[in-house]
Each structure stands twice: as structure tokens, then as C-alpha cells.
Design an enzyme around this catalytic site. Structure first.
Site, short mmCIF file in Angstrom:
data_model
loop_
_atom_site.label_atom_id
_atom_site.label_comp_id
_atom_site.label_asym_id
_atom_site.label_seq_id
_atom_site.Cartn_x
_atom_site.Cartn_y
_atom_site.Cartn_z
NE ARG A 111 -3.86 -2.15 2.43
CZ ARG A 111 -3.90 -3.49 2.40
NH1 ARG A 111 -2.33 -4.01 2.59
NH2 ARG A 111 -4.66 -4.66 2.35
CG HIS A 136 -1.34 -5.50 -4.21
ND1 HIS A 136 -0.08 -5.52 -3.54
CD2 HIS A 136 -1.96 -6.45 -3.65
CE1 HIS A 136 -0.09 -6.29 -2.26
NE2 HIS A 136 -1.32 -6.82 -2.51
CG HIS A 209 -0.58 -11.32 -3.47
ND1 HIS A 209 -1.38 -12.31 -2.70
CD2 HIS A 209 -0.72 -10.07 -2.97
CE1 HIS A 209 -1.99 -11.27 -1.88
NE2 HIS A 209 -1.47 -10.20 -1.92
CD GLU A 340 2.02 -10.44 -0.08
OE1 GLU A 340 1.74 -9.54 -1.12
OE2 GLU A 340 0.93 -10.40 0.46
#
Length: 375
Positions: A111, A136, A209, A340
Site C-alpha cells: 500500500r 499493488h 502474491h 510476500e
């Protein structure tokens, strides 16, 4: 005469045995390599599904739509093969925009607060596709574009994807040229290596992801999986999951995974579940072990190695059963988790975090290795 006949009989049997062994080895590795199949079309461009098979017969499937890892099948401790990542066997599943299943994320993974950042005196406005924040890469991030693909099939299979993100795409400055290489090894490691170059200063934070469920069955949650993370600190977040700017010790909190712990043991103490960046105990950019995930039911263990300084652990909080697998099974809350590798969220707005700004003439490079084995 009998001795001579016995000698030649022995030589003949030996040659037959060697030939049989060679034939067996050839059959065992006959399927090893990489194959390509039609997977549909997006934006007038052909989409393909690439199957990478190693010498054990285990497979990783990747599509050039979004650089998406669609499946990873391997044998469990009983020898039963099953898929350890959430995904679909057709393009339509991904065009319905699931929450980034297996996708390649960019330009900026995670973010950016309020969809804005200032660089060299200029404020850039990005898409706000996650409440008031940018997530993303925006409305059409790298997960929703068709990448150019080249296959490699030397000793082990590899897939190289490339994409040119034009100046101003999703609000980002500079034309960014990106290359990503997926390499599947004979010891069941999926290596993902990223490179990028730009003609203007721009933030870059690339990741994958994939949602893992080591049981190989989405009917099971990941709450009994055990997780170890090499991180003494994490970055707390506000109610919109933007870092507060603080770097806090995990000791004495539900974020302490410095000893392997069941994911479900303390998740009730984390409002909304885990969706946090862990500050890895790294002193440099050399690749090193960041996390270990294990499941006693299947006997599978996943080790995560990376050059990155951070790891986002997401426990599949927003999965709610609305989505179904290709087999029609509901994908419920906590039936997949993400690990991630990354730089920290909202770094362009947090001077105390390590910089994610890529300058012209410099190269972005990152390497992550997901190593699968049986305990």
C-alpha cells in the site's frame, strides 16, 4: 569353454541391466522441462500457460497473464500429489479479479497512503483502489497485463517474462522496463528473480502474491500451519493497514514468530488477522532464510529465502467463501496465506524506511526462493 561362455553371459546381463537403468532414468525424466499451451486472449494479446516440470515430476504452472503462478503440485508424505497454492485452471477465473492469486505485483507491492507520494518536489497521484489507499500497482497493475514470454530449457526449466510500463501508467513517473525469471529446480525450489530499469526516478517494489496451503486441500485452513520468521521487529499499521512509521519489537506480542508457532494460536489477538510487514534480521542484500512454513498433516515444509528487507505475512483474512476453486470448493477465510518478500509498505511516504526509489542508470534487482521439502 564354459568359463568363456559364463564370462560373456555375465557381460550380457550387465549390459542389459545398465540399459534398463538408463531407460528407467530416461522415463523418470522424460516429462522434465517446460511446455506451452494456449490459455486465451486479453487485450488482443495471446495468453499462454507454461508448465515447468522437474526431475521428480513435480510441476509449477505459470501464465504470462499477470505473471501468475496458477498451481504448484507436489507429493506429500504419503506420496499423494496435490496443489499447494490457490489458483484456477482457466483464464476466466483470473479475469474475474480474485485477490491477486499467484500474481506478479508491481509497480509497487503493498500500500501507498492516500494514493500519493512526493518525489523531487513533484506530487504524484495514483489510483485509490483499496479504500483511500493505493494497493499493488493500482487498477491495472502488473497482475492484469499480458507479459512477453521466453522459455529456457537447459538443465532445468525456466520462464522469463518482460514488460514495459509506460511513463504515467497508473500515475507512476518514468518508463519502467521489467524482467522476471521463474526457475524451477530439481530440489523443488521455485526461484523468482526480478530486474527493472527506468528513465525517470520512480518507486519500485516487486513481489509475488501466491496463497499457500500446504495441506493441498482448500477444505483445510492454514491455522494449524506452523510459521517461523527471522524478524525481531515489525511495522504496526493503522485501521487502513498503512504503517504508522513505527518499527516495533515483536517480543511479547502476537507477532513473535522467532520460535515456530501455529498461526491460529494468537490470531484472535490480532484485529482482522495478520496482514503485516515483518522487518527481517538482515544486515545486507545477500539472499538468506527469512521464513519457514510447515504442515504436519502433509509433512510439507516451505522455506522462504530472499534478498529483500521485509516480508508481508497475510493470513487470508478477506477470503469469505464467495470465490470457488475450479473444482467448485469454497475458498473460505484462512484457507490460504501469503509470504510476500518486499520493501516496506508506504516507503515513499516514510523517510525512515529504506528507499524504494529507482534512479535512471541504476538497476533494480531482487531474488526470492521458495524451497519445498518433506519433513
Amino acid at each position: 569353454m564354459k568359463l568363456r561362455l559364463s564370462f560373456y553371459l555375465f557381460i550380457g546381463l550387465l549390459a542389459a541391466t545398465v540399459t534398463a537403468c538408463k531407460n528407467h532414468e530416461q522415463k523418470a525424466s522424460a516429462g522434465m522441462g517446460i511446455t506451452k499451451a494456449d490459455f486465451g486472449e486479453v487485450d488482443g494479446k495471446k495468453v499462454f500457460l507454461f508448465t515447468l516440470t522437474n526431475s521428480k515430476g513435480n510441476q509449477v504452472k505459470i501464465t504470462n497473464y499477470g505473471g501468475t503462478v496458477t498451481s504448484w503440485t507436489s507429493a506429500d508424505k504419503q506420496g499423494k500429489r496435490s496443489d499447494i497454492v490457490l489458483g484456477y485452471d482457466s483464464l476466466s477465473g483470473y479475469l474475474a479479479h480474485p485477490p491477486y492469486f499467484g500474481a506478479l505485483i508491481g509497480r509497487y507491492g503493498n500500500r501507498i497512503a492516500n494514493g500519493k507520494f512526493t518525489l523531487d518536489g513533484t506530487t504524484y497521484t495514483l489510483a485509490t483502489n483499496n479504500g483511500k489507499n493505493h494497493l499493488h500497482g493500482g487498477n491495472k497493475g502488473f497482475d492484469k497485463v499480458v507479459w512477453d514470454a521466453v522459455t529456457e530449457n537447459d538443465s532445468t526449466p525456466a520462464l522469463v517474462l518482460s514488460y514495459v510500463s509506460k511513463d504515467g501508467e497508473e500515475g507512476y513517473p518514468g518508463t519502467l522496463r521489467v524482467k522476471v525469471r521463474y526457475h524451477y529446480t530439481n530440489d523443488d525450489a521455485l526461484e523468482i528473480e526480478y530486474w527493472a530499469e527506468t528513465d525517470k526516478a520512480t518507486p519500485v517494489n516487486l513481489t509475488n502474491h501466491s496463497y499457500f496451503n500446504l495441506t493441498g486441500d482448500v477444505s483445510n485452513t492454514i491455522l494449524d500451519h506452523r510459521l517461523w520468521v527471522d524478524a525481531d521487529h515489525y511495522t504496526p499499521v493503522d485501521t487502513t493497514l498503512i504503517p504508522t512509521g513505527e518499527i516495533k519489537a515483536v517480543k511479547g506480542t502476537p507477532f513473535d514468530f522467532t520460535q515456530a508457532e501455529k498461526i491460529g494460536a494468537r490470531i484472535a489477538s490480532v484485529p482482522g488477522g495478520y496482514d503485516h510487514n515483518f522487518v527481517l534480521n538482515k544486515k545486507d542484500t545477500a539472499i538468506s532464510l527469512a521464513a519457514v512454513l510447515s504442515d504436519s498433516t502433509s509433512g510439507r515444509k516451505l522455506e522462504v529465502f530472499t534478498t529483500e528487507p521485509g516480508l508481508q505475512f497475510y493470513s487470508g483474512n478477506f477470503l469469505d467463501g464467495t470465490l470457488k476453486t475450479s473444482a467448485g470448493k469454497a475458498i473460505n477465510q484462512h484457507t490460504g496465506l501469503c509470504l510476500e518478500t518486499q520493501h516496506f509498505p508506504d516507503s515513499p511516504n516514510e523517510p525512515a524506511f529504506s528507499s524504494t526509489i529507482l534512479m535512471p542508470g541504476k538497476q533494480y534487482h531482487s531474488l526470492t526462493r521458495y524451497k519445498l521439502s518433506l519433513q
